[in-house]
Motif scaffolding. Sequence first.
Motif, PDB file in Angstrom:
ATOM      1  N   ALA A 187      37.454  40.239  46.772  1.00 39.92           N
ATOM      2  CA  ALA A 187      38.741  40.521  46.136  1.00 39.92           C
ATOM      3  C   ALA A 187      38.662  41.823  45.359  1.00 39.92           C
ATOM      4  O   ALA A 187      37.683  42.066  44.647  1.00 39.92           O
ATOM      5  N   GLN A 188      39.684  42.637  45.522  1.00 41.70           N
ATOM      6  CA  GLN A 188      39.850  43.850  44.727  1.00 41.70           C
ATOM      7  C   GLN A 188      41.259  43.796  44.143  1.00 41.70           C
ATOM      8  O   GLN A 188      42.248  44.081  44.826  1.00 41.70           O
ATOM      9  N   ILE A 189      41.350  43.408  42.888  1.00 43.16           N
ATOM     10  CA  ILE A 189      42.641  43.128  42.258  1.00 43.16           C
ATOM     11  C   ILE A 189      42.750  43.922  40.958  1.00 43.16           C
ATOM     12  O   ILE A 189      41.898  43.781  40.069  1.00 43.16           O
ATOM     13  N   PRO A 190      43.783  44.747  40.814  1.00 53.39           N
ATOM     14  CA  PRO A 190      43.920  45.568  39.598  1.00 53.39           C
ATOM     15  C   PRO A 190      44.413  44.760  38.405  1.00 53.39           C
ATOM     16  O   PRO A 190      44.873  43.622  38.547  1.00 53.39           O
ATOM     17  N   GLN A 191      44.312  45.354  37.239  1.00 53.43           N
ATOM     18  CA  GLN A 191      44.775  44.736  35.997  1.00 53.43           C
ATOM     19  C   GLN A 191      46.234  44.314  36.129  1.00 53.43           C
ATOM     20  O   GLN A 191      47.080  45.068  36.608  1.00 53.43           O
ATOM     21  N   GLY A 192      46.529  43.084  35.722  1.00 49.55           N
ATOM     22  CA  GLY A 192      47.891  42.575  35.746  1.00 49.55           C
ATOM     23  C   GLY A 192      48.296  41.885  37.030  1.00 49.55           C
ATOM     24  O   GLY A 192      49.319  41.197  37.058  1.00 49.55           O
ATOM     25  N   ASP A 193      47.530  42.042  38.103  1.00 50.79           N
ATOM     26  CA  ASP A 193      47.832  41.380  39.375  1.00 50.79           C
ATOM     27  C   ASP A 193      46.967  40.125  39.523  1.00 50.79           C
ATOM     28  O   ASP A 193      45.984  39.937  38.801  1.00 50.79           O
TER      29      ASP A 193
ATOM     30  N   SER B  90      43.918  22.369  47.366  1.00 49.24           N
ATOM     31  CA  SER B  90      43.100  22.993  46.336  1.00 49.24           C
ATOM     32  C   SER B  90      43.486  24.455  46.240  1.00 49.24           C
ATOM     33  O   SER B  90      43.647  25.132  47.258  1.00 49.24           O
ATOM     34  N   THR B  91      43.641  24.961  45.002  1.00 53.10           N
ATOM     35  CA  THR B  91      44.061  26.344  44.772  1.00 53.10           C
ATOM     36  C   THR B  91      43.127  27.021  43.785  1.00 53.10           C
ATOM     37  O   THR B  91      42.744  26.427  42.776  1.00 53.10           O
ATOM     38  N   MET B  92      42.753  28.252  44.072  1.00 54.31           N
ATOM     39  CA  MET B  92      41.968  29.067  43.149  1.00 54.31           C
ATOM     40  C   MET B  92      42.714  30.366  42.899  1.00 54.31           C
ATOM     41  O   MET B  92      43.199  31.009  43.835  1.00 54.31           O
ATOM     42  N   THR B  93      42.831  30.760  41.621  1.00 51.03           N
ATOM     43  CA  THR B  93      43.508  31.996  41.251  1.00 51.03           C
ATOM     44  C   THR B  93      42.502  32.992  40.677  1.00 51.03           C
ATOM     45  O   THR B  93      41.669  32.631  39.838  1.00 51.03           O
ATOM     46  N   ILE B  94      42.572  34.232  41.155  1.00 52.06           N
ATOM     47  CA  ILE B  94      41.705  35.306  40.669  1.00 52.06           C
ATOM     48  C   ILE B  94      42.585  36.315  39.942  1.00 52.06           C
ATOM     49  O   ILE B  94      43.502  36.889  40.540  1.00 52.06           O
ATOM     50  N   LYS B  95      42.327  36.537  38.662  1.00 52.88           N
ATOM     51  CA  LYS B  95      43.121  37.465  37.864  1.00 52.88           C
ATOM     52  C   LYS B  95      42.420  38.818  37.760  1.00 52.88           C
ATOM     53  O   LYS B  95      41.216  38.893  37.555  1.00 52.88           O
ATOM     54  N   GLY B  96      43.240  39.893  37.890  1.00 49.39           N
ATOM     55  CA  GLY B  96      42.690  41.224  37.742  1.00 49.39           C
ATOM     56  C   GLY B  96      42.508  41.608  36.284  1.00 49.39           C
ATOM     57  O   GLY B  96      43.116  41.007  35.391  1.00 49.39           O
ATOM     58  N   PRO B  97      41.635  42.570  35.981  1.00 47.59           N
ATOM     59  CA  PRO B  97      40.909  43.336  36.989  1.00 47.59           C
ATOM     60  C   PRO B  97      39.714  42.567  37.555  1.00 47.59           C
ATOM     61  O   PRO B  97      38.994  41.890  36.829  1.00 47.59           O
TER      62      PRO B  97
END
Length: 214
Positions: free
Chosen positions: A115-121, A140-147
Amino acid sequence: MHLSTLPLFAALVVALPSPNPSPAITVPLPGGPSGHEVQIEAIAFAGSGCPAGSVAGQLSSDLTTITLLYDSFVAQAGQGIPGASYRKNCQLNIKLKYPSGWQFSVFKADYRGYAQIPQGDTGTCKATYYFSGDSNQVSSTMTIKGPYDDNYIKTDQFGVTSTVWSPCGLEGLLNINSEVRLSPPDATKNAQLTVDSTDLKFTQVHYLQWQTCS
């Protein structure tokens, strides 16, 4: 949506549907009565994350693990990226035959990716499991918060009370609907959520467990 089928030979190999499909293989049921067999007929797949020619896999000889490899399961968002790319999904249909008196269920699944996720996404990985003709399902759900810029692993493991079992002593069609999604879909900074950290292939390992019917 295109539907492709994976006939099972010595290993699962992607193939397009044909008028004369190759014969299925049979392997012994682990722990089952002597002479009883489980027949693995096919795996079908459809979805934006698994177009034709993009999936390969292998079934373990003891019927405990199915490993699937994807090379198109990649969600993207950002400038210059088509809007529909923010979400990718794959619907798997796994068809098996097994002797009367036995049944199986998914009790663990591992999803590995990058995962490459910027700040706020945010990035979301979700999977839903159910059998055709049965209203019971588990998700089942997993959430990845940026950054965030790293590999990840998502493990689904279900207890006895939440495990979805196949019909008892019948032919079962196991459905696995998995997806990766980025938010917001109209992000201005580039974001990416894939499911294999090295070569943009999605590796999905589904563990099967067996039990006698009560």
